[in-house]
Motif scaffolding. Structure first.
Motif: not given
Length: 127
Positions: A92-97, A40-44
């Motif tokens: 939030a922006h969601y990512y896969c890894a 999320a903006p401003g968060k890790e």
């Protein structure tokens, strides 16, 4: 070339559902553990869920337990994150890894555990 492409994000009202997909190309997922993260903006960036290469181990962040479900379809070379009962704080922006591993019962919930990342997909929960 190894590539991960997330999709399925969007705008949804609180209480709604979304299913995120992470499609892999250039390699096969069956030897990889996979994680979903969000930022999320401003968060890790934080770990949301992960699944081992066998699918036998699945971990969830406390904040999403009982609402999110991770799954994988190796035949389709795709991993999913089913998100139900969404809350504004899930925005939030969601990512896969992914990380190649021979450990069939392990997956990580920290960013440093993973080697390859997608570009992410935005999830916004708002009325």
């Amino acid at each position: 070339q190894l590539q991960l492409v997330e999709s399925g994000g969007g705008l949804v009202q609180p209480g709604g559902s979304l299913r995120l997909s992470c499609a892999a190309s250039g390699f096969t997922l069956d030897a990889y553990a996979i994680g979903w993260f969000r930022q999320a903006p401003g968060k890790e960036r934080e770990g949301v869920s992960c699944i081992s290469n066998s699918g036998g181990r699945r971990n969830y962040a406390d904040s999403v337990k009982g609402r999110f479900t991770i799954s994988r379809d190796n035949a389709k070379n795709t991993v999913y994150l089913q998100m139900n009962s969404l809350k504004p704080e899930d925005t939030a922006h969601y990512y896969c890894a992914v990380r190649p591993t021979s450990l069939q019962s392990m997956c990580g919930m920290t960013t440093r555990w993973y080697d390859y990342w997608g570009q992410g997909t935005q999830v916004t929960v708002s009325s």
